[in-house]
Design a protein around this motif. Structure first.
Motif, mmCIF file in Angstrom:
data_model
loop_
_atom_site.group_PDB
_atom_site.id
_atom_site.type_symbol
_atom_site.label_atom_id
_atom_site.label_comp_id
_atom_site.label_asym_id
_atom_site.label_seq_id
_atom_site.Cartn_x
_atom_site.Cartn_y
_atom_site.Cartn_z
ATOM 1 N N SER A 1 24.823 74.481 43.722
ATOM 2 C CA SER A 1 26.012 74.476 44.583
ATOM 3 C C SER A 1 27.194 73.825 43.866
ATOM 4 N N ALA A 2 26.938 72.707 43.182
ATOM 5 C CA ALA A 2 28.019 72.043 42.453
ATOM 6 C C ALA A 2 28.561 72.937 41.343
ATOM 7 N N THR A 3 27.654 73.649 40.655
ATOM 8 C CA THR A 3 28.086 74.541 39.578
ATOM 9 C C THR A 3 28.910 75.700 40.119
ATOM 10 N N LEU A 4 28.442 76.316 41.210
ATOM 11 C CA LEU A 4 29.185 77.424 41.800
ATOM 12 C C LEU A 4 30.546 76.968 42.321
ATOM 13 N N HIS A 5 30.605 75.780 42.898
ATOM 14 C CA HIS A 5 31.891 75.263 43.378
ATOM 15 C C HIS A 5 32.840 75.011 42.217
ATOM 16 N N LEU A 6 32.317 74.465 41.120
ATOM 17 C CA LEU A 6 33.147 74.244 39.931
ATOM 18 C C LEU A 6 33.679 75.566 39.386
ATOM 19 N N VAL A 7 32.788 76.545 39.240
ATOM 20 C CA VAL A 7 33.197 77.843 38.704
ATOM 21 C C VAL A 7 34.186 78.527 39.642
ATOM 22 N N GLY A 8 33.918 78.477 40.948
ATOM 23 C CA GLY A 8 34.834 79.105 41.897
ATOM 24 C C GLY A 8 36.207 78.463 41.922
ATOM 25 N N SER A 9 36.255 77.146 41.822
ATOM 26 C CA SER A 9 37.545 76.452 41.805
ATOM 27 C C SER A 9 38.346 76.807 40.562
ATOM 28 N N ILE A 10 37.679 76.824 39.402
ATOM 29 C CA ILE A 10 38.374 77.175 38.161
ATOM 30 C C ILE A 10 38.826 78.631 38.205
ATOM 31 N N TRP A 11 37.975 79.515 38.739
ATOM 32 C CA TRP A 11 38.350 80.928 38.856
ATOM 33 C C TRP A 11 39.601 81.089 39.716
ATOM 34 N N HIS A 12 39.629 80.446 40.861
ATOM 35 C CA HIS A 12 40.770 80.539 41.776
ATOM 36 C C HIS A 12 42.043 80.019 41.108
ATOM 37 N N PHE A 13 41.924 78.889 40.412
ATOM 38 C CA PHE A 13 43.093 78.304 39.746
ATOM 39 C C PHE A 13 43.599 79.206 38.621
ATOM 40 N N GLN A 14 42.687 79.703 37.785
ATOM 41 C CA GLN A 14 43.086 80.532 36.652
ATOM 42 C C GLN A 14 43.640 81.884 37.104
ATOM 43 N N TYR A 15 43.079 82.448 38.163
ATOM 44 C CA TYR A 15 43.556 83.745 38.649
ATOM 45 C C TYR A 15 44.997 83.638 39.145
ATOM 46 N N LEU A 16 45.278 82.624 39.950
ATOM 47 C CA LEU A 16 46.637 82.463 40.460
ATOM 48 C C LEU A 16 47.599 82.024 39.357
ATOM 49 N N GLN A 17 47.091 81.280 38.386
ATOM 50 C CA GLN A 17 47.953 80.873 37.282
ATOM 51 C C GLN A 17 48.397 82.076 36.457
ATOM 52 N N PHE A 18 47.565 83.111 36.377
ATOM 53 C CA PHE A 18 47.935 84.332 35.673
ATOM 54 C C PHE A 18 49.186 84.953 36.282
ATOM 55 N N TRP A 19 49.331 84.829 37.595
ATOM 56 C CA TRP A 19 50.489 85.391 38.282
ATOM 57 C C TRP A 19 51.629 84.384 38.417
ATOM 58 N N GLY A 20 51.443 83.190 37.863
ATOM 59 C CA GLY A 20 52.480 82.172 37.974
ATOM 60 C C GLY A 20 52.567 81.547 39.346
ATOM 61 N N VAL A 21 51.446 81.484 40.058
ATOM 62 C CA VAL A 21 51.413 80.944 41.418
ATOM 63 C C VAL A 21 50.666 79.615 41.407
ATOM 64 N N ASP A 22 51.178 78.653 42.123
ATOM 65 C CA ASP A 22 50.525 77.353 42.234
ATOM 66 C C ASP A 22 49.320 77.481 43.162
#
Length: 202
Positions: free
Chosen positions: A34-55
């Motif tokens: 669960s901790a690993t999936l939460h870490l991966v999901g949080s990084i995925w969400h941050f990196q995906y929105l960062q690609f579009w220049g969104v906070d």
């Protein structure tokens, strides 16, 4: 003459699998997963929105959504790794064989090195023995620190890298799809009606 009970060696303790052990292991795996999936999901969400220049802080996600994104990100990377290994299976077998030979070589060298160190430690003056013991102790601590650092970097870096690559892949695929326009895009377009002005589509 029969040996006394104290002379009879005690049988080696055996690990007994029980439901308690199984539940403890399952609980630990669920917590780590669960901790690993939460870490991966949080990084995925941050990196995906960062690609579009969104906070990413402007679009917080629920815990279940973060875990779901983490699951799909890891599944995507593991599937690509499996496909790559399946295509290059002969290279995988070659790497495994080379690692096996390297392990045998290191084991043989280690045995010879230990024998040489023991011989030096038990011969000569007492100070030589203390020097050898100090060097071996320092080498042991240094090796443990390097191994622990490598394990921590692998446990933290591999999931993070997988999340970043998966997020970038998804963002690039969506960007290419958006560039086709509403007529050819796979995603449904939204039209915003504005009073006295032409509608906005996207």
């Amino acid at each position: 003459m029969q040996p006394s009970p104290s002379d009879i060696p005690a049988p080696a303790a055996r690990f007994r699998w029980s439901w308690t052990s199984f539940l403890s292991l399952a609980t630990a795996l669920v917590a780590v997963g669960s901790a690993t999936l939460h870490l991966v999901g949080s990084i995925w969400h941050f990196q995906y929105l960062q690609f579009w220049g969104v906070d990413a802080r402007l679009f917080p996600q629920a815990a279940d959504q973060i875990l779901l994104k983490g699951f799909y990100a890891l599944f995507d990377r593991l599937l690509l790794l499996f496909i790559a290994l399946a295509k290059e299976w002969y290279l995988l077998l070659l790497v495994v064989a080379l690692l096996f030979l390297l392990a045998l070589y290191i084991d043989a060298i280690t045995d010879k090195a230990v024998d040489a160190v023991v011989k030096v430690a038990h011969s000569g003056r007492p100070w030589r023995k203390r020097v050898v013991q100090g060097l071996m102790l320092g080498l042991t601590f240094a090796s443990f620190a390097m191994l622990a650092t490598f394990v921590l970097v692998a446990l933290m870096g591999i999931p993070a890298a997988a999340a970043e690559m998966s997020a970038r892949k998804s963002a690039e695929a969506n960007a290419a799809d958006f560039a086709k326009g509403c007529a050819e895009s796979k995603r449904s377009c939204v039209e915003i009606q504005r009073a006295g002005q032409p509608p906005i589509q996207g």
